[in-house]
Design an enzyme around this catalytic site. Structure first.
Site, short mmCIF file in Angstrom:
data_model
loop_
_atom_site.label_atom_id
_atom_site.label_comp_id
_atom_site.label_asym_id
_atom_site.label_seq_id
_atom_site.Cartn_x
_atom_site.Cartn_y
_atom_site.Cartn_z
N ASP A 81 0.73 -1.13 0.10
CA ASP A 81 0.06 -0.02 -0.01
C ASP A 81 0.99 1.12 -0.05
O ASP A 81 0.66 2.17 0.79
CB ASP A 81 -1.04 -0.14 1.09
CG ASP A 81 -1.91 1.14 1.21
OD1 ASP A 81 -2.17 1.69 0.22
OD2 ASP A 81 -2.42 1.31 2.18
N ASP A 95 -4.41 -4.71 11.65
CA ASP A 95 -4.77 -3.79 12.62
C ASP A 95 -3.90 -4.07 13.87
O ASP A 95 -4.02 -4.99 14.33
CB ASP A 95 -6.17 -3.64 12.94
CG ASP A 95 -6.93 -2.55 12.01
OD1 ASP A 95 -6.60 -2.62 10.72
OD2 ASP A 95 -7.76 -1.80 12.42
N GLU A 110 -6.30 12.46 9.91
CA GLU A 110 -6.75 11.97 8.73
C GLU A 110 -7.99 11.41 9.26
O GLU A 110 -8.05 10.35 9.52
CB GLU A 110 -6.06 11.12 7.97
CG GLU A 110 -6.52 10.95 6.61
CD GLU A 110 -6.64 9.56 6.17
OE1 GLU A 110 -7.10 9.36 4.91
OE2 GLU A 110 -6.21 8.64 6.68
N GLU A 141 -11.77 -1.29 18.49
CA GLU A 141 -13.12 -2.18 18.08
C GLU A 141 -14.09 -2.30 18.97
O GLU A 141 -13.70 -2.75 20.39
CB GLU A 141 -12.45 -3.52 17.23
CG GLU A 141 -11.74 -3.49 16.25
CD GLU A 141 -10.48 -2.95 16.61
OE1 GLU A 141 -9.96 -3.51 17.84
OE2 GLU A 141 -9.75 -2.47 15.68
N TYR A 169 -10.06 4.39 13.31
CA TYR A 169 -10.25 2.88 13.36
C TYR A 169 -9.34 2.16 14.41
O TYR A 169 -9.34 1.07 14.55
CB TYR A 169 -10.00 2.43 12.11
CG TYR A 169 -10.66 3.12 10.93
CD1 TYR A 169 -11.59 3.31 10.61
CD2 TYR A 169 -9.71 3.76 10.15
CE1 TYR A 169 -12.30 4.02 9.36
CE2 TYR A 169 -10.05 4.73 9.05
CZ TYR A 169 -11.29 4.59 8.67
OH TYR A 169 -12.01 5.36 7.69
N ARG A 176 1.17 13.73 10.14
CA ARG A 176 -0.17 13.49 9.44
C ARG A 176 -0.59 12.26 10.17
O ARG A 176 0.08 11.32 9.56
CB ARG A 176 0.12 13.63 7.93
CG ARG A 176 -1.42 13.38 7.37
CD ARG A 176 -1.53 12.00 6.64
NE ARG A 176 -2.41 11.54 5.66
CZ ARG A 176 -2.88 10.47 5.38
NH1 ARG A 176 -2.26 9.51 5.82
NH2 ARG A 176 -3.91 10.49 4.56
N ASP A 224 -2.43 9.06 10.13
CA ASP A 224 -3.35 8.20 9.05
C ASP A 224 -4.34 7.55 9.82
O ASP A 224 -4.22 6.96 10.88
CB ASP A 224 -2.23 7.21 8.51
CG ASP A 224 -2.88 6.31 7.26
OD1 ASP A 224 -3.33 7.02 6.38
OD2 ASP A 224 -3.18 4.97 7.61
N ASP A 264 -4.84 9.72 -2.86
CA ASP A 264 -5.87 8.58 -2.99
C ASP A 264 -6.71 9.09 -3.90
O ASP A 264 -6.74 10.15 -4.63
CB ASP A 264 -6.45 8.72 -1.58
CG ASP A 264 -5.76 8.06 -0.50
OD1 ASP A 264 -4.94 7.18 -0.95
OD2 ASP A 264 -5.74 8.29 0.62
N HIS A 292 -2.19 0.17 11.89
CA HIS A 292 -1.93 -0.95 11.16
C HIS A 292 -0.38 -1.01 10.98
O HIS A 292 0.26 0.04 10.64
CB HIS A 292 -2.67 -1.27 10.05
CG HIS A 292 -3.00 -0.04 9.13
ND1 HIS A 292 -4.02 0.43 8.94
CD2 HIS A 292 -2.01 0.01 8.17
CE1 HIS A 292 -3.43 1.55 7.81
NE2 HIS A 292 -2.42 1.20 7.55
N GLN A 330 -2.34 -5.55 5.72
CA GLN A 330 -2.18 -4.34 6.85
C GLN A 330 -3.10 -4.75 7.94
O GLN A 330 -4.09 -4.17 8.33
CB GLN A 330 -2.66 -3.15 6.20
CG GLN A 330 -1.77 -2.57 5.06
CD GLN A 330 -2.56 -1.28 4.27
OE1 GLN A 330 -3.48 -1.71 3.74
NE2 GLN A 330 -2.05 -0.24 4.44
C1 BGC Z 1 -3.99 6.77 3.14
C2 BGC Z 1 -4.11 5.69 2.07
C3 BGC Z 1 -3.78 4.40 2.70
C4 BGC Z 1 -4.65 4.19 3.89
C5 BGC Z 1 -4.10 3.00 4.82
C6 BGC Z 1 -5.13 6.23 4.20
O1 BGC Z 1 -6.29 6.86 4.35
O2 BGC Z 1 -4.47 8.09 2.88
O3 BGC Z 1 -3.48 6.26 1.12
O4 BGC Z 1 -3.71 3.18 1.85
O5 BGC Z 1 -4.77 5.20 4.88
O6 BGC Z 1 -3.19 3.35 5.45
#
Ligand code: BGC
Length: 535
Positions: free
Chosen positions: A60, A170, A242, A207, A204, A198, A200, A308, A103, A168
């Site tokens: 990713d 978690d 984010e 859970e 999430y 930033r 990411d 993205d 993750h 990936q």
């Molecule tokens: C990033 C993506 C990424 C995802 C998982 C995000 O929101 O901007 O590019 O695939 O997180 O890490």
């Protein structure tokens, strides 16, 4: 030191692999980026956001991290990173990195150990289950690829939980060791001198059965811990959130000014595109009305595009269909719940619309972020897999490989855009820097003007009635100083009428043109897609 620097900063998102290749291996690298800092400074950028540069199998594009304490060999090493940071700071610029909390890569040694041995100290770093029928209310994010948030691991003999790709897994934030570990990751990079992160995919982290497993109170509690540690030991550094969520849900991530410093404003983004297409300002206005106020030490981050797909999560299903029809007419342009296209092709390579949308970016409340290449109007390659079509090499000049790399063309990590409209002969930084009328120079001038007026970073937003629905009219006011901003969203000339103006003259701070006010009224004729910043 100005600890609130991010309130007025211009951000720039760098995909290091795409930016500049210093050693001719076909991949952009940290030394390459260091060589290009003059370019960014000239444009007026204050802070770079670097997408992940950590060791990773790249399933990713680096958001699958295999070692949080090092640099991917494609990009260089820790010394190169320190040199970059030093060069950034020597210029008075700043740099934030991606912090991927949710993750790891499945190739991370923690996961390898966890799956191989139930008694491994790392088993509890991840979320395991004998059944894949848990947390069924959680949506699947990469719906084109992943059938479930659970994947069976034959070696582990259990399912593991993942909100993104199966590669990936978690992390399990119910485990205090994980909480501690990620705090240490943050501190490691802050000790090296980075100006923040930033963060990411933060909704999430936890859970809980019977919930959608997003924005849970436990998540906020943990994020506040990260912030508290930052405030205590590293004042002046920032956390940018984010969270692809509705404004009231993102609002929670600011806390009482004690969680995130900044948060991306996801829902305004598609509405800017909607309103430009409809030639009406309603959708932007409605979402800004639904946007709660945030603490004084917090700031929105406004973006038009990023690495993205142009996400259509924050619109209704009908609006999504409409956006696809208007902006992604070919099926290949659609991906997940979004559109894998770049800014300029989305706007039909129309220079006036490009300027208009940047004017919105720089005047709506928040700090703007520019996605690399959009400042010169780069194109896309929708035939590359996944989201790679908007991650092609930066086009520096009209020469070999667009001046990006000296490697043979077939060794580049991705092909240069080569069509007539967007290839390097047509679109490149060098020629635009030379041409005073270029998009790059127009954006540079807008940034310079914005920096002279604190109101853009700090001011209140008020929508103005200009008696014409084709014109987005709003004012930004700070400490008694006000700028009225008009955007003609339509492709035809329009008239704006503003009332109650207690001045005799209004001046467009971009063009320096003055307009006379008569009887407290200002009548303005705007050309197609014209924008004015009136003081
Ligand atoms: C990033 C993506 C990424 C995802 C998982 C995000 O929101 O901007 O590019 O695939 O997180 O890490």
């Amino acid at each position: 030191m100005n600890e609130l620097w991010y309130k007025d900063a211009i951000f720039y998102q760098v995909y290091v692999r795409a930016f500049y290749d210093s050693d001719g291996d076909g991949h952009g690298d940290l030394r390459g980026l260091t060589q290009k800092l003059d370019y960014l400074q000239e444009l007026g950028v204050d802070c770079l956001w670097l997408m992940p540069i950590y060791p990773s199998p790249l399933r990713d594009d680096g958001y699958d991290i295999a070692d949080y304490y090092n640099i991917h060999s494609d990009y260089g090493n820790l010394d190169d990173f320190k040199a970059l940071l030093e060069a950034v700071h020597a210029r008075g610029l700043r740099l934030i990195m991606d912090l991927v909390l949710n993750h790891t890569s499945n190739e991370h040694p923690w996961f390898q150990s966890a799956r191989a041995d139930r008694n491994s100290p790392y088993r509890g770093y991840y979320v395991w289950s004998d059944s894949d029928r848990k947390y069924l209310d959680a949506r699947i994010i990469f719906i084109d690829i992943e059938p479930s948030n659970w994947t069976w691991d034959p070696l582990a003999g259990q399912y593991y939980w993942h909100r993104f790709y199966a590669s990936q897994p978690d992390l399990n934030y119910d485990n205090p060791a994980v909480q501690e570990e990620m705090l240490n990751v943050m501190k490691f990079w802050l000790d090296l001198g980075v100006d923040g992160f930033r963060a990411d995919a933060v909704p999430y982290l936890f859970e809980r059965e019977g919930t959608i497993c997003e924005n849970l109170p436990e998540t906020h509690t943990y994020l506040k811990k990260l912030r508290a540690s930052m405030d205590e030991h590293y004042p002046g550094r920032i956390l940018l959130c984010e969270a692809n969520q509705w404004p009231e849900d993102v609002r929670a991530y600011f806390g009482d000014g004690d969680e995130f410093h900044m948060g991306f404003h996801f829902p305004i983004m598609p509405r800017i595109f909607m309103d430009i297409k409809k030639e009406r300002a309603n959708d932007m206005r409605d979402i800004m009305r639904l946007t709660p106020s945030i603490p004084e030490n917090c700031q929105w981050c406004i973006f038009l595009r990023n690495h993205d797909e142009l996400t259509l999560e924050m619109v209704t299903p009908e609006e999504r269909q409409w956006m696809w029809k208007k902006y992604a007419p070919e099926p290949r342009m659609r991906l997940n719940r979004g559109i894998r296209r770049r800014l300029t092709p989305l706007l039909d390579n129309d220079r006036k619309k490009m300027e208009l949308i940047h004017s919105l970016l720089f005047t709506l409340p928040g700090s703007p972020i520019i996605y690399y290449g959009d400042e010169i109007g780069m194109g896309e390659n929708i035939w590359l897999p996944d989201r790679n079509g908007v991650r092609t090499p930066m086009q520096w000049n009209a020469g070999n490989n667009a001046g990006f790399s000296e490697a043979p063309a077939q060794s580049l990590y991705a092909p240069i855009i080569d069509n007539q409209a967007y290839g390097p002969l047509k679109i490149n930084a060098e020629s635009q820097e030379r041409d005073p009328q270029s998009l790059w120079n127009t954006i540079r001038r807008m940034i310079a003007r914005r920096k002279q007026h604190q109101t853009f970073g700090w001011g209140d937003l008020k929508w103005l009635d200009c008696q014409n629905e084709h014109i987005a009219a709003f004012s930004r006011t700070y400490q008694g100083k006000s700028v009225s901003i008009l955007h003609n969203l339509s492709a035809s000339g329009q008239t704006a009428k503003l009332d109650n103006i207690k001045k005799t003259l209004m001046r467009d701070i971009l063009s320096e043109k003055a307009f006379e006010v008569r009887d407290e009224k200002l009548v303005l004729k705007l050309r197609p897609h014209e924008y004015l910043w009136l003081e």
